[in-house]
Scaffold this motif. Structure first.
Motif, PDB file in Angstrom:
ATOM      1  N   ALA A  32       8.491 -12.409  27.324  1.00  8.71           N
ATOM      2  CA  ALA A  32       8.374 -13.754  27.867  1.00  8.71           C
ATOM      3  C   ALA A  32       7.744 -14.744  26.887  1.00  8.71           C
ATOM      4  CB  ALA A  32       7.559 -13.713  29.162  1.00  8.71           C
ATOM      5  N   GLY A  33       7.384 -14.302  25.690  1.00  4.05           N
ATOM      6  CA  GLY A  33       6.765 -15.183  24.712  1.00  4.05           C
ATOM      7  C   GLY A  33       5.349 -15.579  25.070  1.00  4.05           C
ATOM      8  N   ILE A  34       4.626 -14.688  25.742  1.00  6.43           N
ATOM      9  CA  ILE A  34       3.254 -14.943  26.185  1.00  6.43           C
ATOM     10  C   ILE A  34       2.284 -14.221  25.252  1.00  6.43           C
ATOM     11  CG2 ILE A  34       1.598 -14.546  28.054  1.00  6.43           C
ATOM     12  CD1 ILE A  34       4.023 -14.732  29.987  1.00  6.43           C
ATOM     13  N   LEU A  35       1.242 -14.915  24.803  1.00  5.73           N
ATOM     14  CA  LEU A  35       0.298 -14.362  23.847  1.00  5.73           C
ATOM     15  C   LEU A  35      -0.684 -13.403  24.506  1.00  5.73           C
ATOM     16  CD1 LEU A  35      -0.560 -17.656  21.906  1.00  5.73           C
ATOM     17  CD2 LEU A  35       1.053 -15.867  21.204  1.00  5.73           C
ATOM     18  N   VAL A  36      -0.857 -12.235  23.874  1.00  3.85           N
ATOM     19  CA  VAL A  36      -1.861 -11.243  24.282  1.00  3.85           C
ATOM     20  C   VAL A  36      -2.845 -11.084  23.121  1.00  3.85           C
ATOM     21  CG1 VAL A  36      -2.270  -8.830  24.913  1.00  3.85           C
ATOM     22  CG2 VAL A  36      -0.210  -9.973  25.727  1.00  3.85           C
ATOM     23  N   PRO A  37      -4.147 -11.334  23.345  1.00  9.67           N
ATOM     24  CA  PRO A  37      -4.831 -11.552  24.615  1.00  9.67           C
ATOM     25  C   PRO A  37      -5.117 -13.023  24.937  1.00  9.67           C
ATOM     26  CG  PRO A  37      -6.438 -11.081  22.928  1.00  9.67           C
ATOM     27  CD  PRO A  37      -5.093 -11.080  22.241  1.00  9.67           C
ATOM     28  N   GLU A  38      -4.642 -13.947  24.113  1.00 17.83           N
ATOM     29  CA  GLU A  38      -5.082 -15.336  24.243  1.00 17.83           C
ATOM     30  C   GLU A  38      -4.661 -15.965  25.572  1.00 17.83           C
ATOM     31  OE1 GLU A  38      -5.312 -13.977  20.238  1.00 17.83           O
ATOM     32  OE2 GLU A  38      -3.536 -14.092  21.552  1.00 17.83           O
ATOM     33  N   GLU A  39      -3.464 -15.652  26.058  1.00 19.15           N
ATOM     34  CA  GLU A  39      -3.009 -16.178  27.343  1.00 19.15           C
ATOM     35  C   GLU A  39      -3.144 -15.144  28.463  1.00 19.15           C
ATOM     36  OE1 GLU A  39       0.414 -19.329  26.820  1.00 19.15           O
ATOM     37  OE2 GLU A  39       0.884 -17.545  25.621  1.00 19.15           O
ATOM     38  N   VAL A  40      -2.809 -13.910  28.153  1.00 17.11           N
ATOM     39  CA  VAL A  40      -2.962 -12.817  29.111  1.00 17.11           C
ATOM     40  C   VAL A  40      -3.716 -11.678  28.431  1.00 17.11           C
ATOM     41  CG1 VAL A  40      -1.794 -11.107  30.554  1.00 17.11           C
ATOM     42  CG2 VAL A  40      -0.840 -13.410  30.357  1.00 17.11           C
ATOM     43  N   ALA A  41      -4.932 -11.446  28.877  1.00 12.41           N
ATOM     44  CA  ALA A  41      -5.697 -10.298  28.397  1.00 12.41           C
ATOM     45  C   ALA A  41      -5.296  -9.096  29.243  1.00 12.41           C
ATOM     46  CB  ALA A  41      -7.201 -10.565  28.520  1.00 12.41           C
ATOM     47  N   VAL A  42      -5.072  -7.955  28.588  1.00  9.96           N
ATOM     48  CA  VAL A  42      -4.540  -6.780  29.289  1.00  9.96           C
ATOM     49  C   VAL A  42      -5.509  -5.613  29.166  1.00  9.96           C
ATOM     50  CG1 VAL A  42      -2.591  -5.186  29.492  1.00  9.96           C
ATOM     51  CG2 VAL A  42      -2.192  -7.554  28.763  1.00  9.96           C
ATOM     52  N   LEU A  43      -5.692  -4.920  30.297  1.00 10.29           N
ATOM     53  CA  LEU A  43      -6.610  -3.785  30.361  1.00 10.29           C
ATOM     54  C   LEU A  43      -5.921  -2.634  31.078  1.00 10.29           C
ATOM     55  CD1 LEU A  43      -9.565  -2.732  29.951  1.00 10.29           C
ATOM     56  CD2 LEU A  43     -10.071  -3.661  32.231  1.00 10.29           C
ATOM     57  N   GLY A  44      -5.893  -1.472  30.439  1.00 11.91           N
ATOM     58  CA  GLY A  44      -5.318  -0.283  31.059  1.00 11.91           C
ATOM     59  C   GLY A  44      -6.384   0.563  31.724  1.00 11.91           C
ATOM     60  N   ALA A  45      -6.039   1.804  32.028  1.00  7.94           N
ATOM     61  CA  ALA A  45      -6.980   2.733  32.639  1.00  7.94           C
ATOM     62  C   ALA A  45      -6.600   4.156  32.251  1.00  7.94           C
ATOM     63  CB  ALA A  45      -6.979   2.579  34.160  1.00  7.94           C
ATOM     64  N   ASN A  46      -7.616   4.964  32.032  1.00  6.42           N
ATOM     65  CA  ASN A  46      -7.576   6.380  31.620  1.00  6.42           C
ATOM     66  C   ASN A  46      -7.913   6.545  30.147  1.00  6.42           C
ATOM     67  OD1 ASN A  46      -6.793   7.047  34.223  1.00  6.42           O
ATOM     68  ND2 ASN A  46      -4.636   7.344  33.671  1.00  6.42           N
TER      69      ASN A  46
END
Length: 388
Positions: A199-213
Motif C-alpha cells: 500500500a506504500g505505507i511507511l514502517v515504522p513512521e506511519e504504521v509501527a508494527v509489533l509481533g508476538a512470540n
C-alpha cells in the motif's frame, strides 16, 4: 533404572528448541532421565507412539485428544505445553497471553501513540486472550483501538498469505496515521508489513508494527527487523519438566494450570519510532533509517523529504529534540553497537558497514554519543554474556 520420557516437539520451531533447553536444564539438576525426542511430533497423529515403549512420562507441545486418551488408558503421566484450553486431568503449562497483550499496548503508548490497532484470528482462543489484554490496556490508557480479525485456516499457504496481504492492505490504508499495530503472532505481523509495503505505507513512521512470540531469526530477517513481544519458552519447558518430575515421583502439584509471564518486548526497527503526525518528517526518518550507513548527507534527506533545511530542522527539533544530522549519527551509532555485540569484526570493518571512511573518526563519534569507546563497549557486553 532411569525414567523413560517421551518429548513430543517439532524441532524446526525455535520455540520448541527453547522449551527443550528448559527441560534439559531441569533434568541436569535432578534425577536424570532417559529422554526420547519425537522431533517431528509424529505422536500427534499416531497414538501408536504412546504404546511403543513403557514410558514413565510424556511432555508434549503438540497434544491431541487421542494422545490424552492413550496416556490415560496406559496410566502414563502427561504434561501439556500446547497453547490451547486444558484437557481434563492433564497439567497445562502455557503463556500468559493476556499479559502479552498488555505489554504490546504499553509499548505503543510509551511511544506516544494515541491510536493503535490489533490484528488477530477470530477462531483461536490464544489470539482472543492476546487481543483482550491489548484492549484492556488501551482502555485503561484512554487510547483508541481498531481490531481486525479473520479465521485462521490452520495452515499457511502462499495463496492464503497473498489474499491476506491484500485484505490487510485495505484495512491499514483506512486507519488514521500514525498508528501502532500489534499482531497476534509474528506470522501475522509479517503479513501486516507486506501489506504496508503493497500500500506504500511507511514502517515504522506511519504504521509501527509489533509481533508476538519473538521468533528471533524470522524477526531479524524481515525488513525492517520486526519488534515482538517475547514469550518465555525456556521457563515453560523448565516448569513442564518440574511438573512431570512431581507426577512421576508422586509429589503433590501446587497447580495443574500454570501461566508463564512473557519476557518483555524485544524492540527492533519496526516499532522503534515516536508517533509523528507529519508526512515530511516520516519520509525523512524512513530515508535516514535505510541509508544512514551509506554515507548519507542531510542534503539527500531534504530531497527525499521534499522540505527545506530550515523546515526540516525545525520539525526534527520539535518532535525529537535533535537535528536531522544528529539522527543520522544516532542510527549509525546504533548500527555500530549491533555489530560490536553480534560480530567479531575489527573496527575497520565495522566503520565501513556503518558508513565511516576512517576508523578513528568513527571512534570519536561513538565515544561522543555513547560516552565509551567501541572497544570498551564490546568488552562490557562480552562480560555481561559470560555472567548471564
Amino acid at each position: 533404572m532411569r525414567p523413560q520420557v517421551l518429548l513430543v516437539f517439532m524441532m524446526f520451531y525455535e520455540e520448541c528448541n527453547a522449551m527443550l533447553r528448559g527441560i534439559a536444564h531441569f533434568e541436569r539438576s535432578h534425577r536424570p532421565w532417559q529422554a526420547y525426542i519425537d522431533d517431528e511430533a509424529k505422536a500427534e497423529t499416531d497414538p501408536g507412539w504412546i504404546r511403543s515403549k513403557p514410558w514413565s512420562g510424556v511432555i508434549s507441545r503438540h497434544t491431541t485428544p487421542a494422545m490424552v486418551k492413550e496416556c490415560k488408558l496406559l496410566g502414563i503421566p502427561l504434561v501439556d505445553l500446547s497453547d490451547t484450553e486444558p484437557y481434563e486431568g492433564v497439567p497445562k503449562i502455557r503463556p500468559d497471553n493476556h499479559a502479552l497483550g498488555h505489554l504490546g499496548a504499553e509499548h505503543f503508548m510509551e511511544r506516544g501513540f494515541r491510536k493503535v490497532g490489533f490484528a488477530g484470528f477470530s477462531n483461536c482462543a490464544w489470539a482472543h486472550e492476546r487481543r483482550d489484554g491489548f484492549l484492556e490496556a488501551t482502555k485503561l490508557g484512554g487510547v483508541g483501538c481498531e481490531v481486525f480479525e479473520v479465521d485462521y485456516p490452520g495452515d499457511l499457504s502462499p495463496a492464503w498469505d497473498q489474499e491476506q496481504t491484500a485484505i490487510l492492505a485495505k484495512w491499514i490504508s483506512g486507519l488514521p496515521k500514525p498508528i501502532g499495530v500489534q499482531a497476534c503472532n509474528d506470522m501475522r505481523a509479517f503479513q501486516i508489513m507486506a501489506a504496508c509495503q503493497e500500500a506504500g505505507i511507511l514502517v515504522p513512521e506511519e504504521v509501527a508494527v509489533l509481533g508476538a512470540n519473538d521468533d528471533a531469526i524470522r524477526c531479524e530477517l524481515s525488513f525492517p527487523p520486526l519488534s515482538s513481544v517475547a514469550t518465555d519458552p525456556f521457563q515453560s519447558g523448565y516448569r513442564a519438566a518440574e511438573t512431570l518430575h512431581k507426577l512421576m515421583t508422586g509429589e503433590p502439584l501446587e497447580s495443574s494450570y500454570v501461566r508463564i509471564d512473557p519476557r518483555g518486548v524485544v524492540s527492533r526497527q519496526s516499532s522503534d519510532v515516536l508517533a509523528v503526525d507529519d508526512r515530511n518528517v516520516a519520509a525523512a526518518l524512513s530515508y535516514i533509517r535505510e541509508h544512514a550507513c551509506s554515507g548519507l548527507t542531510v542534503d539527500e534527506v531534504l530531497k527525499h523529504a521534499s522540505a527545506s533545511r530550515s523546515q526540516l530542522e525545525k520539525k526534527f527539533r520539535k518532535f525529537f529534540g535533535r537535528s536531522p544530522q544528529a539522527e543520522i549519527r544516532r542510527v549509525q551509532v546504533d548500527r555500530i553497537k549491533q555489530l560490536l555485540v553480534d560480530t567479531d569484526y575489527p573496527l575497520k570493518r565495522i566503520a565501513e558497514f556503518a558508513g565511516f571512511e576512517h576508523t578513528e573518526y568513527m571512534s570519536v563519534v561513538f565515544k561522543r554519543l555513547s560516552r565509551i569507546t567501541p572497544g570498551e563497549y564490546r568488552r562490557r557486553h562480552q562480560q555481561n554474556v559470560k555472567r548471564g
